[in-house]
Design a protein around this motif. Structure first.
Motif, PDB file in Angstrom:
ATOM      1  N   PHE A 227     -21.781 -12.975 -34.438  1.00 11.00           N
ATOM      2  CA  PHE A 227     -20.716 -13.710 -33.766  1.00 11.00           C
ATOM      3  C   PHE A 227     -20.997 -15.206 -33.663  1.00 11.00           C
ATOM      4  N   ARG A 228     -21.855 -15.742 -34.523  1.00 13.50           N
ATOM      5  CA  ARG A 228     -22.018 -17.190 -34.548  1.00 13.50           C
ATOM      6  C   ARG A 228     -20.779 -17.834 -35.169  1.00 13.50           C
ATOM      7  N   ASN A 229     -20.419 -18.984 -34.646  1.00 15.74           N
ATOM      8  CA  ASN A 229     -19.275 -19.739 -35.163  1.00 15.74           C
ATOM      9  C   ASN A 229     -17.990 -18.921 -35.142  1.00 15.74           C
ATOM     10  N   VAL A 230     -17.790 -18.203 -34.050  1.00 20.48           N
ATOM     11  CA  VAL A 230     -16.579 -17.412 -33.879  1.00 20.48           C
ATOM     12  C   VAL A 230     -15.506 -18.279 -33.226  1.00 20.48           C
ATOM     13  N   ARG A 231     -14.280 -18.115 -33.680  1.00 21.07           N
ATOM     14  CA  ARG A 231     -13.135 -18.855 -33.144  1.00 21.07           C
ATOM     15  C   ARG A 231     -12.053 -17.861 -32.770  1.00 21.07           C
ATOM     16  N   ALA A 232     -11.423 -18.065 -31.615  1.00 20.63           N
ATOM     17  CA  ALA A 232     -10.349 -17.177 -31.169  1.00 20.63           C
ATOM     18  C   ALA A 232      -9.124 -18.010 -30.827  1.00 20.63           C
ATOM     19  N   ALA A 233      -7.961 -17.508 -31.221  1.00 20.26           N
ATOM     20  CA  ALA A 233      -6.699 -18.197 -30.936  1.00 20.26           C
ATOM     21  C   ALA A 233      -5.677 -17.179 -30.448  1.00 20.26           C
ATOM     22  N   TRP A 234      -4.987 -17.514 -29.359  1.00 25.39           N
ATOM     23  CA  TRP A 234      -3.915 -16.679 -28.812  1.00 25.39           C
ATOM     24  C   TRP A 234      -2.570 -17.338 -29.111  1.00 25.39           C
ATOM     25  N   SER A 235      -1.580 -16.513 -29.493  1.00 30.00           N
ATOM     26  CA  SER A 235      -0.241 -17.041 -29.760  1.00 30.00           C
ATOM     27  C   SER A 235       0.793 -15.959 -29.484  1.00 30.00           C
ATOM     28  N   VAL A 236       2.045 -16.401 -29.310  1.00 26.49           N
ATOM     29  CA  VAL A 236       3.175 -15.485 -29.153  1.00 26.49           C
ATOM     30  C   VAL A 236       4.386 -16.141 -29.803  1.00 26.49           C
ATOM     31  N   ALA A 237       5.060 -15.400 -30.670  1.00 24.03           N
ATOM     32  CA  ALA A 237       6.253 -15.896 -31.373  1.00 24.03           C
ATOM     33  C   ALA A 237       6.001 -17.246 -32.035  1.00 24.03           C
TER      34      ALA A 237
ATOM     35  N   PRO B 103     -10.393 -12.394 -23.498  1.00 26.14           N
ATOM     36  CA  PRO B 103      -9.139 -12.029 -22.823  1.00 26.14           C
ATOM     37  C   PRO B 103      -8.565 -13.223 -22.063  1.00 26.14           C
ATOM     38  N   ILE B 104      -7.249 -13.221 -21.887  1.00 30.25           N
ATOM     39  CA  ILE B 104      -6.592 -14.280 -21.127  1.00 30.25           C
ATOM     40  C   ILE B 104      -5.739 -13.662 -20.029  1.00 30.25           C
ATOM     41  N   ILE B 105      -5.437 -14.483 -19.026  1.00 28.68           N
ATOM     42  CA  ILE B 105      -4.549 -14.090 -17.934  1.00 28.68           C
ATOM     43  C   ILE B 105      -3.292 -14.939 -18.024  1.00 28.68           C
ATOM     44  N   LEU B 106      -2.138 -14.289 -18.050  1.00 26.41           N
ATOM     45  CA  LEU B 106      -0.851 -14.979 -18.049  1.00 26.41           C
ATOM     46  C   LEU B 106      -0.228 -14.797 -16.673  1.00 26.41           C
ATOM     47  N   ASN B 107      -0.066 -15.897 -15.945  1.00 25.37           N
ATOM     48  CA  ASN B 107       0.395 -15.852 -14.557  1.00 25.37           C
ATOM     49  C   ASN B 107       1.898 -16.097 -14.453  1.00 25.37           C
ATOM     50  N   ASN B 108       2.444 -15.725 -13.284  1.00 26.39           N
ATOM     51  CA  ASN B 108       3.851 -15.987 -12.948  1.00 26.39           C
ATOM     52  C   ASN B 108       4.789 -15.530 -14.062  1.00 26.39           C
ATOM     53  N   LEU B 109       4.715 -14.256 -14.377  1.00 26.80           N
ATOM     54  CA  LEU B 109       5.482 -13.706 -15.490  1.00 26.80           C
ATOM     55  C   LEU B 109       6.986 -13.838 -15.267  1.00 26.80           C
ATOM     56  N   THR B 110       7.695 -14.078 -16.369  1.00 24.15           N
ATOM     57  CA  THR B 110       9.154 -14.094 -16.365  1.00 24.15           C
ATOM     58  C   THR B 110       9.654 -13.116 -17.427  1.00 24.15           C
ATOM     59  N   ILE B 111      10.943 -12.822 -17.380  1.00 23.16           N
ATOM     60  CA  ILE B 111      11.525 -11.894 -18.350  1.00 23.16           C
ATOM     61  C   ILE B 111      11.318 -12.406 -19.775  1.00 23.16           C
ATOM     62  N   SER B 112      11.385 -13.731 -19.960  1.00 22.15           N
ATOM     63  CA  SER B 112      11.254 -14.312 -21.303  1.00 22.15           C
ATOM     64  C   SER B 112       9.840 -14.201 -21.860  1.00 22.15           C
ATOM     65  N   ASP B 113       8.862 -13.792 -21.041  1.00 26.03           N
ATOM     66  CA  ASP B 113       7.490 -13.623 -21.524  1.00 26.03           C
ATOM     67  C   ASP B 113       7.309 -12.328 -22.313  1.00 26.03           C
ATOM     68  N   SER B 114       8.302 -11.471 -22.326  1.00 24.68           N
ATOM     69  CA  SER B 114       8.200 -10.234 -23.104  1.00 24.68           C
ATOM     70  C   SER B 114       8.054 -10.563 -24.584  1.00 24.68           C
ATOM     71  N   GLY B 115       7.153  -9.851 -25.265  1.00 24.61           N
ATOM     72  CA  GLY B 115       6.949 -10.096 -26.692  1.00 24.61           C
ATOM     73  C   GLY B 115       5.615  -9.571 -27.165  1.00 24.61           C
ATOM     74  N   ASP B 116       5.291  -9.842 -28.437  1.00 27.47           N
ATOM     75  CA  ASP B 116       4.031  -9.428 -29.048  1.00 27.47           C
ATOM     76  C   ASP B 116       3.046 -10.596 -28.995  1.00 27.47           C
ATOM     77  N   TYR B 117       1.915 -10.390 -28.330  1.00 26.91           N
ATOM     78  CA  TYR B 117       0.886 -11.415 -28.180  1.00 26.91           C
ATOM     79  C   TYR B 117      -0.234 -11.144 -29.181  1.00 26.91           C
ATOM     80  N   LEU B 118      -0.548 -12.169 -29.989  1.00 30.81           N
ATOM     81  CA  LEU B 118      -1.510 -12.025 -31.078  1.00 30.81           C
ATOM     82  C   LEU B 118      -2.800 -12.755 -30.744  1.00 30.81           C
ATOM     83  N   CYS B 119      -3.910 -12.028 -30.795  1.00 36.14           N
ATOM     84  CA  CYS B 119      -5.240 -12.617 -30.653  1.00 36.14           C
ATOM     85  C   CYS B 119      -5.910 -12.594 -32.023  1.00 36.14           C
ATOM     86  N   ASN B 120      -6.271 -13.772 -32.525  1.00 33.63           N
ATOM     87  CA  ASN B 120      -6.886 -13.922 -33.841  1.00 33.63           C
ATOM     88  C   ASN B 120      -8.324 -14.390 -33.649  1.00 33.63           C
TER      89      ASN B 120
END
Length: 365
Positions: free
Chosen positions: A230-240, A272-289
Motif C-alpha cells: 500500500f505504498r503510494n496509494v491514492r483514494a478518490a471519492w466521487s458521485v455523479a 471511509p468518509i462521513i456525509l453529513n446533513n443528508l438531503t434527498i438529492s444526495d441519493s445516488g451511487d458513490y464511487l471510491c477509487n
C-alpha cells in the motif's frame, strides 16, 4: 516576475526533499503533494526540468501576491493545473494536474520555502465503471507494446468479455475490453504484458446499499486489501462525476463542506468518509477509487435518502386535506347543479298551468 527570479537565485539555498513518487492514471487527474510553512507573502512555484539541451525550467504553475500567476505558464499545462486555495493557509501547496498525458511523466519541483522533488509516473492501465440502462466495466491498456492480454473473472470463474477495441498509434497498442455486469457483485480484471513481465489488477465491487433519512449522516466504507503493497496509494471519492474527497499518504483534501474523513486505525489502507446533513438529492451511487502503480479498486455504494417521518406525515395530511377539499367542492357543485335543475323544472311546470278559471274547470271536469 521579480519574485520568480529572486526565488530561482535562492533555490540552491533551499532544503530539498527527494524520493516521493506519485502514480497517476492516464487521462485522469492527480495531486502532486507539497507542504510549506505559510506566511503573509506566500510564493509557490511548480516547475519541471527543461529537456536535454535546455537550461531553463518549464513553468507548470506559479502563485504569489495572493493569486495565481499564469502568464508564463507552459502551454502544455494551460487549463490543467490548480492549487487548493483554501488549503494554502494550512501549508498545503499541493498541485492538481488534470487529464494526464503520457508526456506529463517525469520529475516536478515544488518551490515553497522547501524544495520538493516529486516523480510522477503515468499508469497506462485503467478500470472504469459506467452505469446506465446497462452497467458496464471498461478495462484498458494505453500505449503499450506488445499487445497485452486482458481477462475477466468473478467468484465463479472466468467471464467472456462483451466487446473489445484495439487501436495502433505510432507503433504502440491501445486496447479496451468491455464487460456488461448484471448478477455479479464483484469482478476482477487482470492485464498481463509479457515483455516486460508486468501484471496489473483491477477490482470492482458493489457494497451493501445504504438507506438513510434526510438530516442524518451516512458512513460510506472503502478499504484497501492488506495483502497488497500500500505504498503510494491514492483514494478518490466521487458521485455523479463530482469529486468529494482526495486522500494519499501525505494529503487529505475535502471538496465538499459536508464531507469528513472517518477516523480509522490505519489511514494508509482505510478511506471511509462521513456525509453529513443528508438531503434527498444526495441519493445516488458513490464511487471510491483506490489506486497504486499496479492495482486499482473501485467500490460502489448505493445511497438512498428518504424523507423524515414528520415530513412524510405532513405530506400525507396535506394530501388528505386536498382530497377532502376537492370532495367538498365536488359535492357543493353537484348540489348547486341539482338545485338549478329542480328550480328550472318547477318553473316549466308552473308555466304550463292554465291561468283562466274556466280552463281549469274544464280540465278538472
Amino acid at each position: 516576475m521579480k519574485d520568480l527570479l529572486i526565488h530561482l537565485i535562492l533555490s540552491s539555498l533551499i532544503p530539498t526533499v527527494f524520493g516521493h513518487k506519485v502514480f497517476g492514471q492516464l487521462s485522469e487527474d492527480v495531486v502532486l503533494p507539497c507542504s510549506f510553512t505559510p506566511n503573509s507573502n506566500d510564493v509557490i512555484h511548480w516547475q519541471r526540468p527543461g529537456s536535454a539541451g535546455q537550461s531553463d525550467e518549464i513553468l507548470v504553475h506559479s502563485y504569489y501576491h495572493g493569486k495565481d500567476q499564469l502568464e508564463k505558464q507552459d502551454v502544455k499545462y494551460r487549463n490543467r493545473t490548480s492549487l487548493f486555495h483554501s488549503e494554502l493557509p494550512k501549508g498545503n501547496a499541493s498541485l492538481e494536474l488534470r487529464h494526464l498525458r503520457l508526456g506529463d511523466e517525469g520529475v516536478y519541483n515544488c518551490y515553497a520555502g522547501t524544495e520538493y522533488n516529486i516523480e510522477l509516473k503515468i499508469i497506462s492501465f485503467s478500470l472504469s465503471y459506467r452505469r446506465g440502462s446497462t452497467s458496464r466495466l471498461e478495462c484498458a491498456a494505453w500505449g503499450v507494446r506488445p499487445l497485452p492480454s486482458i481477462t475477466w473473472s468473478d467468484a465463479s470463474g472466468f467471464i467472456n468479455e462483451t466487446n473489445r477495441t484495439e487501436v495502433e498509434t505510432d507503433g504502440l497498442m491501445s486496447v479496451i475490453s468491455e464487460l456488461n455486469i448484471s448478477d455479479s457483485n464483484q469482478v476482477q480484471c487482470l492485464i498481463h504484458n509479457s515483455v516486460p513481465n508486468l501484471k496489473w489488477q483491477g477490482n470492482w465491487a458493489m457494497t451493501d446499499p445504504l438507506h438513510k433519512v434526510e438530516g442524518n449522516e451516512a458512513i460510506l466504507p472503502c478499504d484497501f486489501p492488506y495483502s497488497l503493497n500500500f505504498r503510494n496509494v491514492r483514494a478518490a471519492w466521487s458521485v455523479a462525476g463530482k469529486r468529494l474527497a482526495l486522500f494519499d499518504n501525505m494529503t487529505d483534501i475535502l471538496e465538499d463542506p459536508r464531507v469528513s474523513r472517518c477516523p480509522v486505525k490505519n489511514r494508509q489502507t482505510d478511506f471511509p468518509i462521513i456525509l453529513n446533513n443528508l438531503t434527498i438529492s444526495d441519493s445516488g451511487d458513490y464511487l471510491c477509487n483506490i489506486s497504486s502503480h499496479n492495482y486499482m479498486q473501485l467500490r460502489v455504494t448505493s445511497l438512498t435518502v428518504d424523507e423524515t417521518r414528520d415530513k412524510m406525515t405532513n405530506q400525507i395530511r396535506h394530501r388528505w386535506a386536498l382530497l377532502f377539499s376537492t370532495l367538498v367542492v365536488f359535492i357543493a357543485c353537484v348540489g348547486i347543479g341539482v338545485g338549478i335543475y329542480c328550480y328550472r323544472h318547477r318553473g316549466r311546470n308552473e308555466n304550463n298551468q292554465p291561468s283562466d278559471p274556466m280552463e281549469m274547470a274544464q280540465l278538472n271536469s
